[in-house]
Design a protein around this motif. Structure first.
Motif, mmCIF file in Angstrom:
data_model
loop_
_atom_site.group_PDB
_atom_site.id
_atom_site.type_symbol
_atom_site.label_atom_id
_atom_site.label_comp_id
_atom_site.label_asym_id
_atom_site.label_seq_id
_atom_site.Cartn_x
_atom_site.Cartn_y
_atom_site.Cartn_z
ATOM 1 N N LEU A 104 45.056 37.835 39.497
ATOM 2 C CA LEU A 104 44.309 38.466 38.410
ATOM 3 C C LEU A 104 44.825 38.053 37.040
ATOM 4 N N ASP A 105 45.910 37.292 37.028
ATOM 5 C CA ASP A 105 46.599 36.932 35.782
ATOM 6 C C ASP A 105 45.869 35.787 35.086
ATOM 7 N N GLU A 156 42.854 46.919 43.460
ATOM 8 C CA GLU A 156 42.686 45.930 42.386
ATOM 9 C C GLU A 156 42.518 46.599 41.022
ATOM 10 N N GLU A 157 41.796 47.700 40.956
ATOM 11 C CA GLU A 157 41.576 48.381 39.676
ATOM 12 C C GLU A 157 42.902 48.795 39.035
ATOM 13 N N THR A 158 43.808 49.347 39.836
ATOM 14 C CA THR A 158 45.117 49.751 39.310
ATOM 15 C C THR A 158 45.891 48.546 38.804
ATOM 16 N N LEU A 159 45.864 47.458 39.553
ATOM 17 C CA LEU A 159 46.585 46.250 39.147
ATOM 18 C C LEU A 159 46.014 45.683 37.853
ATOM 19 N N ARG A 160 44.709 45.710 37.703
ATOM 20 C CA ARG A 160 44.098 45.209 36.464
ATOM 21 C C ARG A 160 44.521 46.070 35.265
ATOM 22 N N ARG A 161 44.605 47.362 35.466
ATOM 23 C CA ARG A 161 45.022 48.247 34.376
ATOM 24 C C ARG A 161 46.477 47.981 33.996
ATOM 25 N N LEU A 170 48.017 45.077 34.309
ATOM 26 C CA LEU A 170 48.023 43.806 33.591
ATOM 27 C C LEU A 170 47.518 43.977 32.158
ATOM 28 N N ASP A 171 46.497 44.787 31.972
ATOM 29 C CA ASP A 171 45.996 45.060 30.618
ATOM 30 C C ASP A 171 47.085 45.702 29.767
ATOM 31 N N ASP A 219 46.844 34.817 31.745
ATOM 32 C CA ASP A 219 47.635 34.254 30.643
ATOM 33 C C ASP A 219 49.102 34.007 31.009
ATOM 34 N N ASP A 220 49.344 33.732 32.275
ATOM 35 C CA ASP A 220 50.666 33.271 32.730
ATOM 36 C C ASP A 220 51.801 34.199 32.323
ATOM 37 N N ARG A 221 51.723 35.460 32.760
ATOM 38 C CA ARG A 221 52.810 36.393 32.477
ATOM 39 C C ARG A 221 53.417 36.979 33.764
ATOM 40 N N VAL A 222 52.905 36.577 34.935
ATOM 41 C CA VAL A 222 53.332 37.177 36.198
ATOM 42 C C VAL A 222 54.293 36.259 36.952
ATOM 43 N N PHE A 223 55.439 36.811 37.347
ATOM 44 C CA PHE A 223 56.352 36.200 38.308
ATOM 45 C C PHE A 223 56.163 36.942 39.630
#
Length: 383
Positions: A217-218, A179-184, A186-187, A220-224
């Motif tokens: 984790l999204d 999860e930490e990698t995915l959050r980074r 997304l940031d 602001d609606d940017r993930v497909f």
């Protein structure tokens, strides 16, 4: 005579398919080259497809899929992925392949750039070229445990960068991002206002590490998000996947689905509905089968001193053969096939960073894996 569009000449051929097609012309080949589950489709899935044909359910369906299937997928996403969407965000596609191409077509104009993993699934790069866009590879290197280097990504992003592709569990590496990698990631996407395309085709096959969906984790609606029935339910030839979009794209999606496919074949959708809502014990059994094969394969390689990446997901093994391939692993894979009758995927088919490596599919029998890996040259082996 008329010419094809100039950018079509830039679309690379699949190095995986090259080996597969060559192997198909030979007898007695141990097939470890393509990601084809060796388990049968579950009976309840096959029965649902048969009933659909028998009941003449062979008509057009809504562009997004039959309502029952979309409703089941909405429930599955909430229950298993912590992704909470409405019906108009879920679109049934011709496998994950169409979902990927459709998404990139929505996001990329000619000349736009998309950040793609290297090594990464071949279609990422092929799709970009087919759309006259520019794939920009970001390196997944051994010294970072084959995870993205955020500093490198910062250096690669430019004025024409529109999207970032993330693949976890990874094909070909089997890496599962925490999860930490995915959050980074997304940031990073937020800082540069990028779309994110999340390929989660191997979501059910993880070993010791939980799969986390990027869309969960999204904020602001940017993930497909791209999913598929193919690997999970051993339905590769049935061709059913689904795309989960951000909010507000229903009218656009209806239009592009109509233009591209109209709809997925109705009997295939009923098979998918049975897969999603039915008994998942066959999926659990398949995962244990692949895990057992992984233990077998890694023990064989370790005994022979052959370097490999310990995967946390999918059903592949990433193996270092640089001691034998001499800087041309694609050529080596073809020679190895012809001499040893073992088909493996050359790592260079997945990007420049794959040179010197091969991908082996573990969705096979223990006998084929033992025989095939036993023929790999070990360091110091004169072969």
């Amino acid at each position: 005579m008329p010419q094809l569009a100039p950018h079509m000449t830039t679309v690379p051929a699949s190095g995986i398919r090259r080996v597969f097609e060559l192997a198909a012309q030979l007898d007695g080949v141990d097939m470890l080259v393509v990601g084809e589950p060796d388990v049968p489709v579950a009976r309840h899935i096959a029965d649902a497809a048969r009933r659909a044909w028998a009941d003449d359910r062979t008509d057009y369906t809504p562009n997004g899929g039959i309502p029952a299937l979309r409703e089941a997928l909405v429930a599955k996403l909430a229950r298993e992925n912590d992704v909470h969407v409405d019906l108009e965000q879920v679109w049934v596609t011709v496998g994950g392949t169409q979902a990927l191409h459709q998404t990139m077509g929505l996001l990329l104009a000619a000349g736009d750039e998309v950040l793609v993993p290297d090594p990464g699934y071949t279609t990422f790069t092929m799709n970009a070229h087919m759309l006259d866009a520019v794939p920009v590879p970001y390196t997944l290197a051994p010294d970072l445990d084959f995870r993205p280097d955020l500093d490198e990504l910062e250096n690669l992003v430019g004025d024409r960068t529109r999207a970032l592709i993330v693949n976890s569990p990874s094909n070909p590496l089997g890496v599962v991002y925490p999860e930490e990698t995915l959050r980074r990631l997304l940031d990073f996407a937020r800082r540069h206002d990028l779309w994110v395309i999340s390929d989660e085709v191997y979501e059910y096959f993880t070993y010791g590490l939980k799969h986390v969906s990027l869309a969960s984790l999204d904020t602001d609606d940017r993930v497909f998000s791209v999913f598929s029935m193919s690997k999970t339910y051993a339905m590769t030839g049935v061709r059913v996947g689904y795309l989960v979009t951000p909010k507000g794209l229903a009218e656009t999606m209806r239009t592009v689905q109509e233009a591209a496919i109209s709809c997925v074949a109705e009997p295939d959708q009923h098979a998918a509905l049975a897969a999603v809502t039915g008994d998942h014990q066959p999926v659990a059994d398949a995962r244990e089968h692949y895990r057992s094969n992984l233990d077998l394969a890694t023990a064989l390689l370790a005994e022979r001193g052959i370097r490999y990446l310990e995967p946390s997901g999918a059903f592949y093994l990433w193996i270092d053969v640089s001691h034998a391939s001499q800087g041309d692993v694609a050529g080596w894979a073809e020679r190895f096939l012809l001499s040893e009758r073992v088909a493996v995927a050359p790592g260079s088919a997945f990007g420049r960073s794959g040179e010197g490596w091969i991908r082996v599919c573990l969705a096979s029998s223990p006998e084929v894996i033992t025989r095939g890996l036993g023929k790999l040259p070990a360091p110091g082996d004169p072969r």
